[in-house]
Design an enzyme around this catalytic site. Structure first.
Site, PDB file in Angstrom:
ATOM      1  N   GLY A 125       4.652  22.827  -9.156  1.00  0.00           N
ATOM      2  CA  GLY A 125       4.984  21.538  -9.751  1.00  0.00           C
ATOM      3  C   GLY A 125       5.490  20.555  -8.721  1.00  0.00           C
ATOM      4  O   GLY A 125       4.933  20.412  -7.628  1.00  0.00           O
ATOM      5  N   HIS A 170      -1.705   2.843 -12.712  1.00  0.00           N
ATOM      6  CA  HIS A 170      -2.907   2.219 -12.162  1.00  0.00           C
ATOM      7  C   HIS A 170      -2.772   0.701 -12.051  1.00  0.00           C
ATOM      8  O   HIS A 170      -3.608   0.060 -11.418  1.00  0.00           O
ATOM      9  CB  HIS A 170      -4.126   2.578 -13.011  1.00  0.00           C
ATOM     10  CG  HIS A 170      -4.608   3.977 -12.761  1.00  0.00           C
ATOM     11  ND1 HIS A 170      -5.761   4.497 -13.321  1.00  0.00           N
ATOM     12  CD2 HIS A 170      -4.105   4.982 -11.988  1.00  0.00           C
ATOM     13  CE1 HIS A 170      -5.940   5.743 -12.914  1.00  0.00           C
ATOM     14  NE2 HIS A 170      -4.930   6.059 -12.118  1.00  0.00           N
ATOM     15  N   THR A 207      -3.684  -7.931 -10.812  1.00  0.00           N
ATOM     16  CA  THR A 207      -2.274  -8.220 -10.475  1.00  0.00           C
ATOM     17  C   THR A 207      -1.650  -6.992  -9.837  1.00  0.00           C
ATOM     18  O   THR A 207      -0.618  -6.500 -10.289  1.00  0.00           O
ATOM     19  CB  THR A 207      -1.484  -8.642 -11.730  1.00  0.00           C
ATOM     20  OG1 THR A 207      -1.546  -7.588 -12.706  1.00  0.00           O
ATOM     21  CG2 THR A 207      -2.041  -9.922 -12.332  1.00  0.00           C
ATOM     22  N   ASP A 266      -9.536   4.020  -2.444  1.00  0.00           N
ATOM     23  CA  ASP A 266      -9.982   4.031  -1.048  1.00  0.00           C
ATOM     24  C   ASP A 266     -11.272   4.814  -0.845  1.00  0.00           C
ATOM     25  O   ASP A 266     -12.060   4.490   0.050  1.00  0.00           O
ATOM     26  CB  ASP A 266      -8.901   4.638  -0.146  1.00  0.00           C
ATOM     27  CG  ASP A 266      -7.703   3.724   0.032  1.00  0.00           C
ATOM     28  OD1 ASP A 266      -7.893   2.495   0.068  1.00  0.00           O
ATOM     29  OD2 ASP A 266      -6.579   4.239   0.125  1.00  0.00           O
ATOM     30  N   GLU A 290       0.806  -1.217   0.000  1.00  0.00           N
ATOM     31  CA  GLU A 290       0.000   0.000   0.000  1.00  0.00           C
ATOM     32  C   GLU A 290       0.842   1.271   0.000  1.00  0.00           C
ATOM     33  O   GLU A 290       0.541   2.236  -0.709  1.00  0.00           O
ATOM     34  CB  GLU A 290      -0.942  -0.002   1.215  1.00  0.00           C
ATOM     35  CG  GLU A 290      -1.852   1.214   1.260  1.00  0.00           C
ATOM     36  CD  GLU A 290      -2.747   1.230   2.487  1.00  0.00           C
ATOM     37  OE1 GLU A 290      -3.726   1.990   2.478  1.00  0.00           O
ATOM     38  OE2 GLU A 290      -2.454   0.491   3.446  1.00  0.00           O
ATOM     39  N   HIS A 331      -0.005  13.674  -7.579  1.00  0.00           N
ATOM     40  CA  HIS A 331      -0.861  14.734  -7.057  1.00  0.00           C
ATOM     41  C   HIS A 331      -0.051  15.974  -6.693  1.00  0.00           C
ATOM     42  O   HIS A 331      -0.559  17.099  -6.768  1.00  0.00           O
ATOM     43  CB  HIS A 331      -1.645  14.228  -5.848  1.00  0.00           C
ATOM     44  CG  HIS A 331      -2.803  13.357  -6.209  1.00  0.00           C
ATOM     45  ND1 HIS A 331      -4.108  13.694  -5.939  1.00  0.00           N
ATOM     46  CD2 HIS A 331      -2.853  12.151  -6.840  1.00  0.00           C
ATOM     47  CE1 HIS A 331      -4.919  12.744  -6.386  1.00  0.00           C
ATOM     48  NE2 HIS A 331      -4.177  11.790  -6.930  1.00  0.00           N
TER      49      HIS A 331
END
Length: 356
Positions: free
Chosen positions: A88, A197, A217, A203, A63, A74
């Protein structure tokens, strides 16, 4: 005679070139025994060890690794080539988290920053260097990932990024491509960045099922995401339909609306399909797009990429999940679809990504 003189000149030129190249590739041995291209990078090897031990559970593709990669995006996408949309890749999302975590698109980021901040405080790095080194190291823990570039020497951020710089799964393809273009990215680079991805999970799209992966996977950096987004959807994995979610093909797997639409839009469908079962293409294009993303708004940085661990190889090839085949593909690109085998057995239920 003229030919002899020309040969001598070529020999001298080649010799000078070899000496110059040797000087350019001269290596430095750090006090702890690591070897790097620049002495300034020596300070980073203990930080990498710190990250592996205290953030990434000993070097797992779990995780925290997934989250570190998400945080770097982000952070960095708060930027515009026209100015006025943030600094940036400066780490503002970590330092000014009280502001940036209020933005809707940063939902769930609070868990990431709360885990990273105590480790960040032990490193002596600027927020930008920490966020983007953590992303490179965490990604390297995932088999199949490219070894990402890491550039060192970002100054501290001076202000939070403004709202509405991070694309959301409810956005249209036009809106997504426009926002990326404003940050300097082309449609092929957008699709390449979405390779991330393959190790990601949601979440807060459906809060009843945190840690829901986007492909089957999630512990491997492969092209499975590009295949499975094209499979015919039949179910929602959690509490019915949620904003930003469309039907998924597998129990336990979430499909983002934005991924689905990018995979079927005429501007990006063939870019999407070309990634399927082409590990080298995906690695090369993702690495290049990430190298661009992680220096947005930055200058005069030192290349310390050799501190990033070398990821394990992907054994490959990818396969259709059990019970699926080409007949289940909703193909949007007219090019020939790759020939892919199917995993034996019944259709799987994809397990959630466990918390650390």
């Amino acid at each position: 005679m003229a030919f002899a003189r020309l040969s001598a000149l070529i020999t001298l030129a080649l010799g000078a070139s070899q000496v110059a190249n040797a000087a350019l590739t001269k290596r430095v041995t750090c006090p702890d025994g690591h070897v790097t291209a620049n002495r300034a990078c020596c300070a980073l090897f203990p930080v990498v060890q710190n990250l592996q031990q205290n953030l990434f559970d000993g070097g797992e593709c779990g995780e925290e690794a997934h989250s570190a990669l998400r945080l770097s995006f982000h952070d960095a996408i708060g930027f515009s080539i026209h100015g006025g949309k943030g600094g940036g890749a400066d780490g503002s999302i970590l330092l000014f988290n009280a502001t940036e975590l209020q933005f809707h698109a940063n939902g769930g980021i609070d868990d990431i920053t709360s885990r990273q901040f105590p480790v960040f405080q032990t490193t002596g790095l600027t927020p930008g260097d920490f966020v983007h080194l953590a992303a490179a190291v965490g990604t390297a823990n995932c088999p199949g990932a490219p070894r990402l570039q890491f550039m060192f020497g970002r100054p501290p951020p001076v202000a939070p990024a403004p709202d509405l710089t991070v694309p959301e799964p409810t956005d249209s393809v036009t809106a997504i491509l426009t926002r990326f273009a404003d940050a300097g990215f082309t449609p092929p680079e957008v699709v390449a960045l979405l390779s991330s991805h393959t190790i990601a999970a949601a979440d807060v799209v459906d809060v009843s099922i945190p840690g829901t992966p986007f492909d089957s996977t999630v512990g491997t950096f492969d092209t499975q995401i590009f295949l499975e987004v094209l499979l015919k959807g039949s179910l929602f994995p959690g509490n019915g339909s949620q904003p930003g979610e469309v039907l998924s093909p597998l129990h336990g797997e979430m499909r983002l609306q934005s991924d689905f639409e990018l995979a079927h839009d005429s501007r990006t469908a063939c870019l999407w399909q070309a990634m399927i079962n082409d590990q080298t293409r995906m690695q090369t294009q993702f690495k290049a797009a990430m190298a661009k993303l992680q220096v947005l708004g930055q200058k005069n940085l030192i290349d310390c990429s050799d501190v990033v661990p070398v990821p394990a190889a992907f054994p490959g090839p990818i396969k259709f999940p059990a019970s699926f085949s080409k007949k289940d593909v909703e193909q949007a690109c007219p090019s020939t679809f790759p020939n892919i085998q199917t995993v034996a057995g019944p259709a799987p239920t994809v397990a959630p990504v466990p918390g650390s």
